[in-house]
Design an enzyme around this catalytic site. Structure first.
Site, PDB file in Angstrom:
ATOM      1  N   GLU A 170       0.811  -1.237   0.000  1.00  0.00           N
ATOM      2  CA  GLU A 170       0.000   0.000   0.000  1.00  0.00           C
ATOM      3  C   GLU A 170       0.840   1.282   0.000  1.00  0.00           C
ATOM      4  OE1 GLU A 170      -2.701  -0.300   3.322  1.00  0.00           O
ATOM      5  OE2 GLU A 170      -3.779  -1.999   2.458  1.00  0.00           O
ATOM      6  N   GLU A 279      -5.882 -11.124  -0.850  1.00  0.00           N
ATOM      7  CA  GLU A 279      -6.675 -11.001   0.388  1.00  0.00           C
ATOM      8  C   GLU A 279      -8.166 -11.056   0.044  1.00  0.00           C
ATOM      9  OE1 GLU A 279      -5.419  -7.550   2.660  1.00  0.00           O
ATOM     10  OE2 GLU A 279      -3.320  -7.865   2.148  1.00  0.00           O
TER      11      GLU A 279
END
Ligand code: XIL
Length: 369
Positions: A170, A279
């Site tokens: 991220e 995920e």
């Protein structure tokens, strides 16, 4: 010819005629089927990890492993595991001189005992720098020295046992700019991407066989973020930095636009790198309503989305399919309960570890072996 011989040859002729007639009928698709026809095609394997030609991962927490149904579900259906939070920097790196390996070791030991691979998550993430580190006021040299030591110690410890790592997580905003808010790397380095690149090098030095990933969310949805990632990958390739894969978290919803997912995945794969749906979970209660009911129709919508995602993944080049990892095992324990603030049912197994429609959707999306 004596009478007995004559009768025998007559019987053989009749039998031959009968067999020819039967063959002619079955060619047309009607009439009785001869005994010699091969049996109906057997259905393929019905367990995800047995049917898939790539990794089938689950994010796990050691606290749940004591629950037999939880551990058995992981062992039976999945081929790899990711620590949902126990291999993050703030969990492992307890002080400037100390590491706490206990839970990370349990994840890796559980995997070894049960013949599962481990994907490491995650070495550098803005959210996971420990408090003591953020408060230390390191300049860029001290910062990098310490992070290098962390990466080399951690990757080195699990060399050969953790087959792949998310090195950085991220680092971009959806509009393609670098994340600046609350990001110690951004606050410290003039060229944050240069720093992240060196982190990939440090990890590679510690375990040259480990596959190294960049991981982020909304990669297939946010085209500006995806372009920024692709530019970073090109820079890394030009500079000889070892990056092997990109992960998109895939925390999506039943309402997420399917074409955007498919096109985004194809574009991610244009890098030639391994692709990890890292995920995956699918939100059903999109209105975050207190009165939401997870009906059969809702379960079916979710299954359709799972199937679509898996089919889209299957259409990628075979050598780029690394794994699909679900972010959890059972709806009984999902991070969305805390984060999403509404009752959620995002995974493949229900509260009682029964396979959901979502499981069958995932299975149907897999190509036959
Ligand atoms: C989440 C875990 O699921 C939670 O249990 C933990 O408290 C916080 O982190 N993106 C990521 C994951 O890369 O590491 C996050 O996992 C979910 C969002």
């Amino acid at each position: 010819m004596n009478k007995r011989l004559f009768l025998l040859s007559m019987r053989a002729c009749t039998l031959l005629l009968l067999m020819m007639a039967q063959a002619a009928c079955s060619d047309k698709g009607d009439g009785p089927r001869p005994d010699t026809e091969p049996p109906e095609e057997q259905p393929g394997p019905s367990i995800l990890k047995e049917k898939a030609n790539f990794g089938i991962g689950a994010a796990i927490k050691t606290a749940h492993l004591a629950e037999l149904a939880y551990a058995n579900t992981v062992k039976s259906h999945f081929s790899q595991v990711t620590a949902e939070w126990e291999m993050k920097m703030e969990l492992i790196w307890s002080s400037a001189t100390g590491y706490n390996w206990s839970n990370a070791d349990r994840v890796v030991d559980f995997a070894k005992d049960n013949d599962l691979e481990v994907h490491g998550h995650t070495l550098v993430w803005y959210k996971s720098f420990p408090g003591w580190f953020k408060n230390a006021g390191y300049d860029s040299t001290a910062f990098e020295d310490r992070v290098r030591a962390y990466i080399q110690t951690t990757v080195g410890r699990y060399k050969g046992r953790v087959k792949s790592w998310d090195v950085a997580n991220e680092i971009f905003n959806d509009n393609g700019t670098l994340r600046s808010t609350d990001c110690p790397v951004f606050a410290t380095f003039n060229d944050p991407i240069g720093f992240y690149g060196r982190c990939f090098k440090y990890a590679h030095e510690a375990d040259p066989d480990a596959k190294l990933f960049y991981n982020d969310y909304s990669v297939v949805l946010a085209s500006a973020k995806r372009s920024a990632i692709k530019r970073m990958v090109s820079r890394f390739k030009n500079e000889g930095i070892p990056i092997h894969g990109i992960g998109d978290q895939f925390h999506y919803r039943v309402t997420t636009d399917k074409n955007t997912i498919k096109n985004g995945l194809t574009d991610m794969a244009s890098t030639g790198l391994l692709i990890h749906l890292s995920e995956l979970d699918i939100i059903v209660n999109v209105q975050q309503s207190e009165s939401y009911a997870f009906t059969q129709a809702e379960a079916q919508k979710q299954a359709d989305m799972y199937r679509f995602i898996v089919e889209s993944y299957e259409s990628l080049p075979a050598d780029q399919k690394f794994a699909i990892t679900t972010w959890g095992v059972t709806d009984k324990y999902t991070w969305l309960t805390d984060y999403w603030h509404a009752k959620e049912y995002p995974l493949l197994f229900d509260q009682h570890y029964q396979e959901k429609e979502a499981y069958r959707g995932f299975l149907a999306g897999l190509k036959n072996n």
